[in-house]
Design an enzyme around this catalytic site. Structure first.
Site, short mmCIF file in Angstrom:
data_model
loop_
_atom_site.label_atom_id
_atom_site.label_comp_id
_atom_site.label_asym_id
_atom_site.label_seq_id
_atom_site.Cartn_x
_atom_site.Cartn_y
_atom_site.Cartn_z
N ASP A 16 0.83 -1.20 0.00
CA ASP A 16 0.00 0.00 0.00
C ASP A 16 0.87 1.26 0.00
OD1 ASP A 16 -2.26 1.53 0.07
OD2 ASP A 16 -2.74 1.13 2.17
N ASN A 64 -10.56 -3.05 -6.12
CA ASN A 64 -9.77 -2.11 -6.93
C ASN A 64 -10.45 -1.73 -8.25
OD1 ASN A 64 -6.48 -3.30 -5.89
ND2 ASN A 64 -7.69 -1.60 -5.10
C1 FPP Z 1 -1.74 0.35 -3.31
O1 FPP Z 1 -1.31 1.63 -3.55
C2 FPP Z 1 -1.37 -0.61 -4.34
C3 FPP Z 1 -2.22 -1.25 -5.21
C4 FPP Z 1 -3.48 -0.75 -5.74
C5 FPP Z 1 -1.90 -2.56 -5.72
C6 FPP Z 1 -0.45 -2.92 -5.71
C7 FPP Z 1 0.11 -2.70 -7.02
C8 FPP Z 1 1.43 -2.70 -7.28
C9 FPP Z 1 2.48 -2.94 -6.29
C10 FPP Z 1 1.86 -2.44 -8.65
C11 FPP Z 1 2.07 -3.71 -9.35
C12 FPP Z 1 0.76 -4.25 -9.64
C13 FPP Z 1 0.52 -5.08 -10.60
C14 FPP Z 1 -0.93 -5.42 -10.83
C15 FPP Z 1 1.62 -5.66 -11.40
P1 FPP Z 1 -2.42 2.74 -3.52
O2 FPP Z 1 -2.68 3.15 -4.91
O3 FPP Z 1 -3.62 2.25 -2.76
O4 FPP Z 1 -1.70 3.87 -2.72
P2 FPP Z 1 -2.39 5.04 -1.89
O5 FPP Z 1 -3.16 4.39 -0.76
O6 FPP Z 1 -1.24 5.85 -1.42
O7 FPP Z 1 -3.28 5.78 -2.86
#
Ligand code: FPP
Length: 245
Positions: A16, A64
């Site tokens: 995250d 998501n």
């Molecule tokens: C959370 O960050 C992350 C995700 C939505 C999924 C994890 C994805 C990756 C590590 C990238 C690689 C993924 C794939 C499918 C190859 P966030 O966007 O929720 O962060 P925030 O809470 O700061 O907005």
């Protein structure tokens, strides 16, 4: 220093903080995911080096899909890119790739890449890398319940024979040991519908590090935290007799 016996058998990670990492740098959220995917690639290598036999990464949750369409599409492109680019390398390094989640809703070409990665690497034994894609913990439990109900209805099993073991075997992680350490980055302390059934006894480790910054050092810190815990599974402590665990 952690000894081999204190190495967790299965580490599950909620990656995250990609968005916040990017925003703090004036970059697009997609840049954050790109960097997050690199961090994921490195953590697989680090887990192998530390002797962790099972690693599960929560790459895309069933919730998501609620993100803006272009962000979902960018995440799918990243997934496509990494499945194409990394499968051969993971195979060479003895990694078995497994995907859990409802793949029916994923783009067909990605489903094909997943099937190819799973079948190519199925006999590898150094580390099992489980990608949770379109995964939800409650959905996993519902799927298992439905399958058991179907078997009862078809006369293949009896209600009396359903127990925790048979239920576990019907979860998407049926042949994988339960995680004993769960890590979540970015300062959030929620389980967010991850491996709900499987995490019944997992140690939970929360760190403020944003996922794109998560390094081998961070993984070692989490493993050291795990090594310092005493696991009682509801029993009593070895040192403090008579104290309820
Ligand atoms: C959370 O960050 C992350 C995700 C939505 C999924 C994890 C994805 C990756 C590590 C990238 C690689 C993924 C794939 C499918 C190859 P966030 O966007 O929720 O962060 P925030 O809470 O700061 O907005």
């Amino acid at each position: 220093m952690t000894s081999a016996q204190n190495i967790p058998q299965h580490v599950a990670i909620i990656m995250d903080g990609n968005g916040r990492w990017a925003t703090a740098r004036g970059l697009s959220r997609t840049e954050g995911h790109r960097k997050g995917a690199e961090a994921a690639r490195h953590v697989v290598t680090s887990a192998g080096e530390l002797g962790i036999p099972y690693l599960t990464l929560f790459a895309f949750s069933s919730e998501n899909w609620n993100r803006p369409a272009d962000e979902v599409s960018d995440l799918m492109s990243l997934l496509r890119y990494y499945l194409k680019k990394e499968t051969a390398e993971l195979h060479k390094n003895g990694a078995r790739i497994r995907v859990i989640g409802d793949r029916a809703a994923l783009p067909l070409d990605i489903v094909k890449l997943i099937e190819n990665a799973e079948s190519l690497t199925r006999d590898n034994a150094k580390i099992t890398v489980v990608l949770a894609l379109n995964y939800g913990g409650r959905q996993d439990i519902v799927f298992a319940a439905k399958e058991l109900a179907r078997q009862v209805k078809a006369g293949e099993t009896d209600i009396a024979r359903i127990d925790e073991n048979s239920f576990s075997r019907h979860m998407m992680t049926g042949d994988i040991p339960d995680p004993d350490l769960m890590i979540r980055t970015s300062g959030e302390s929620r389980i967010s519908n991850f491996l709900l059934w499987q995490m019944a006894y997992a140690e939970l480790y929360f760190t403020d590090t944003l996922w794109p910054d998560f390094s081998k050092k961070d993984l070692e810190r989490a493993v050291a935290f795990f090594a310092g815990r005493e696991r009682r599974y509801g029993g009593i402590s070895a040192q403090s007799h008579g104290v309820q665990g």
